[in-house]
Scaffold this active site. Sequence first.
Site, PDB file in Angstrom:
ATOM      1  N   LYS A 152       0.911  -1.586  -0.129  1.00  0.00           N
ATOM      2  CA  LYS A 152      -0.521   0.009  -0.147  1.00  0.00           C
ATOM      3  C   LYS A 152       0.774   1.597  -0.151  1.00  0.00           C
ATOM      4  O   LYS A 152       1.778   1.075   0.492  1.00  0.00           O
ATOM      5  CB  LYS A 152      -0.787   0.288   1.139  1.00  0.00           C
ATOM      6  CG  LYS A 152      -2.151   0.949   1.947  1.00  0.00           C
ATOM      7  CD  LYS A 152      -2.865   0.587   2.592  1.00  0.00           C
ATOM      8  CE  LYS A 152      -3.781   2.166   3.276  1.00  0.00           C
ATOM      9  NZ  LYS A 152      -4.794   2.042   3.935  1.00  0.00           N
ATOM     10  N   SER A 179      -9.591   1.105   3.164  1.00  0.00           N
ATOM     11  CA  SER A 179      -8.886   2.279   2.249  1.00  0.00           C
ATOM     12  C   SER A 179      -7.925   1.854   1.679  1.00  0.00           C
ATOM     13  O   SER A 179      -6.783   2.382   0.436  1.00  0.00           O
ATOM     14  CB  SER A 179      -8.218   3.644   2.558  1.00  0.00           C
ATOM     15  OG  SER A 179      -7.464   2.776   4.134  1.00  0.00           O
ATOM     16  N   SER A 185      -9.751  -0.393   7.569  1.00  0.00           N
ATOM     17  CA  SER A 185      -8.728  -0.416   6.040  1.00  0.00           C
ATOM     18  C   SER A 185      -7.993  -1.609   5.667  1.00  0.00           C
ATOM     19  O   SER A 185      -7.545  -1.443   4.121  1.00  0.00           O
ATOM     20  CB  SER A 185      -8.017   1.152   5.789  1.00  0.00           C
ATOM     21  OG  SER A 185      -8.981   2.133   6.115  1.00  0.00           O
TER      22      SER A 185
END
Lengths: 482, 488, 100
Positions: B80, B155, B179
């Site tokens: 990420k 997210s 997330s």
Amino acid sequence: MTTYETVIGLEVHAQLATRTKMFCGCRAAFGAEPNTQTCPVCQGMPGSLPVINRRAIEFGIMTALAIGCRVNAHNRFARKHYYYPDMPKNYQISQYEEPLAEHGHLVIDGGGGPRDIGIQRLHLEEDVGKLLHEGALETAQSSNVDFNRAGVPLMEIVSKPDLRSPDEAAAYLKSLRAILVYLRVCDGNMEEGSMRCDANISLRPVGQAEYGTKVEIKNMNSFRNVRDALDYEIRRQTRALETGERIVQETRLWDPDRAVTVSMRSKEFAHDYRYFPEPDLPPLDVQPAWIDEMRARLPELPGARRARFQADYALSAYEADILTQGRGLADYFEEAARGSGKPKAVANWVLNELLREVPADDDRAVAASPIPPAHLVGLLHLMDDGTISGKIAKDVFEKMFRSGETAEAIVRREGLTQVADEGALGAAVDSVLAAHPKVVDDYKAGKKAAMGFLVGQVMKSTQGKANPGVVNRLLMEKLPKV
Amino acid sequence: MGALTSLTAHELAARYRRGEATPTAAVTEYLARIAALDPQVRAFLTVTREDALRRAAEADARFRAGTPRGALDGVPIALKDVLCTRGIRSTCGSKILDGFVPPYDATVVARLFDAGAIMLGKLNMDEFAMGSSTEHSGYFTTRNPWDLARVPGGSSGGASAAVAADMAALTLGTDTGGSIRQPAAFSGVLGLKPTYGRVSRYGLIAFASSLDQIGPFAKDGEDAALMLQTIAGPDPMDSTSIGVPVPDYTAALRGGIEGLRLGVPAEYFIDGMDPEVERAVREAIVTLEKLGARTEPVSLPHTEYGLAAYYVIAPAEASSNLARYDGVKYGLRVPGARDLIDMYSKTRAAGFGTEVKRRVMLGTYALSAGYYDAYYGQAQKVRTLVRRDFQQAFERVDLIVAPTTPGVAFKMGEKEDPIQMYLNDIFTIPVNLAGLPGVSIPGGFTQAGLPIGLQLIGRAFDEALLLRAVHAYQQVTTWHTRKPPLTT
Amino acid sequence: MTSGARISLKDVEHVARLARLELSADEKERMRKELDGILSYIDKLRALDTAGVEPTSHAVPLTNVMRDDTEVASLPQDEMLANAPDRHGEMFRVPKIIEE
Ligand SMILES: [Mg+2]
Ligand SMILES: [Zn+2]
């Protein structure tokens, strides 16, 4: 016409003498090339996290104990928010509701005798970087930032509004500085900014209980500045009050060149620092054992040492005060005093001779003195056993300081030993008497002062090496016979 | 033999050891698949092709020399973009960090590289991890591999989609309020949020410091164990990382769940939740019972307050963490400003998206003079109550089982209202507030073929038990082996 | 803050200024509406009696995490300046500073 009382509180920021920064391992030393002492942490890069420097906390605890503060068993860091380009994260990691220590006091003497000044709090925080404006701040079209100083540990010490005059403010700063330097937690250098001072000052009619509107003064980077700025501000506020104009609560900058304080005109938008507990740092839990360990590390502090010097070495308050201005000088004095057994003489030599060469409060200079305590002791011995006269000794001291040699070495090489041998001196005395019949007559006529002249002549003819005692005796013997 | 990209990390590693495949072959296959599929899925913000091939060649050599570094040596992973990678652009999904190249690696990144893992690239996310769909990415929206018209969750949507679409064997995401677990649920993969403090946050671009935690996305429990093993453990650079011993997670997988006490929280089965989700979760619970677990109801009474507390604490900390993005040191600066304040305000206005602005405003308001006690102070107390709920539950049970989200992946643009979006995280947020470990695994599919997430919550630092339960469940179910209908 | 709007346009402007965010007129109005909605949701917190409840700032309690005062090499100057949007020599350049 009303007379006003001055009310002053001081906020001192002291840069801690740690090797590394408050929250990262970068060197804290001053004076490196711009942005060569930074890392992701102290430059506030995304993803970086702070880690507390244990020594900074210990320096804080030691100082807290030295100024009689209560160390808070539970204390923690908090974030203080405001935007300024020298502050990498746009928040400063500081302490707010739970500072390291509170409720201390400091005894000062601003001329009016000893007074107890309250200390509100002592907390730790990180310093900001350095902003260099292209020109004056007001006119600069841009400014440049060097983050080397960002993250250097600062200790903030806030006094209660107990100071009543610029002299007291200066005295407070002086004794606080002495303590910090004694503890070796700060080098106390105001000019280089390792000790900074802001003041809150207000006036109130004598006898009135509540405080007047206070004004904050910044940018006073020397003891002299502090006194001058406060003097100026008292005059300014007095004038304002007398002409019935109201004092605005504001921040004013001291301008040393124009010797005035200037309003920063910046409070139209009140700051809102939005403090909250620093989530990246677990709280500190200062247990009694840790406090005891720190207390054991405390050296004898200036006040106590001053008193002991007067008691143990029969020094005057004045002598003791100067000799304790620096921990290095006090150590120097005690070593020489013990070595020679003549504290009074050592005090005189240090005060009158050594301090002409080195500043009393500069430990480094004292330690680097070309005349270590042992050499001074050696010089005193040569005087005691009559090898050299006091006059010669002063010259020898000079030479010792220049060369770093011992007194013995210099006296031997330059043949400065006193002439005490009666034969040699007898001849010198005879020739002086022969050369000054008039003076001899005056003496016989009762002008005792003439004796001094004759002694001087003998000393002169022996380049000061003659033992004054022997010269006197010989003259007494010979004069009647002339 | 089948495509290397379809294998789990442990299967791939086994082939390396048996000499049936090489890291270079695997990396090459993955890069080809990314080139073919990512134009549809859009999981990657950056693909580090050369870097990956170089590391792969080094890994090949280690295997040839018979000196591989360990279970993850040569395994293709992706990260990420919230994680700092030395010399590689790290944007955190924000325009304000466009072109930011960190001079250092996050601790987890360094540990993965030391273990020989090979990074394929950096993954899309909601800007600064604020969102549940990747629709708030400053760059583009990632698609759900099971239905390209839907969001992958967020997210960490890029990280969940990449594993679901076989564009990486393993990925790392971060979980502040769900997330990791919510996108895992939406994308049909495993997503594990470790205990707060179990994994170093150093190099994780902060959203909410007291809640953020890094964790793996994986194809099964065995892979998650390998990844967690590599990244877990204290770090001198993170004062909030904790020195609790790290067990052997792979060994911990074995043993089954006979006699395990499972708590089922009434508050996690609410009116208005997707009935298909409730049915799937109830069936999963029956499956766990068949494996020997004993279930009993537990109560987490402050669940409904968790979301409200979170929407004070997280924005407050975010408003502080994001203050540093000011156009002075890195990232975006809007030119032509009148003065410094003007530059700050224009740069932040241009660099931050609407969701970030909303939360920065909310957090700044909550911390501002006069409101601290009513909002932040009160939220921190509610946080204590939420923690107590779990402590009391864990006196009676070993694990809590619940849905990960009230619904399944929604269509892009479907949730306009912020609060509707926030409600997605109602079952995941309390776990962050309490700092506990939680995992979401595929627990079924809807009629329409969308994945359903099953959430397991454990005691602090008991990730091992979570993984054992996951492994036991995956021995008797096949949800985790399903592949999305993607065509290149 | 009982009924009606919890946050005014003036509040929004004040907070935007604190947060250094330039907002257009309609952004301000939208922000006001949205924040008002979120705040009214958050207001359920106030309903809860938390008398005597200790706040939790860290889920996992820790204290006295410290490092020794030993130097760690700083990063090279060029690496620390590489991301600077504007530079003046070895320093970060910023526009004209006017005190607020
Ligand atoms: Mg301060
Ligand atoms: Zn540093």
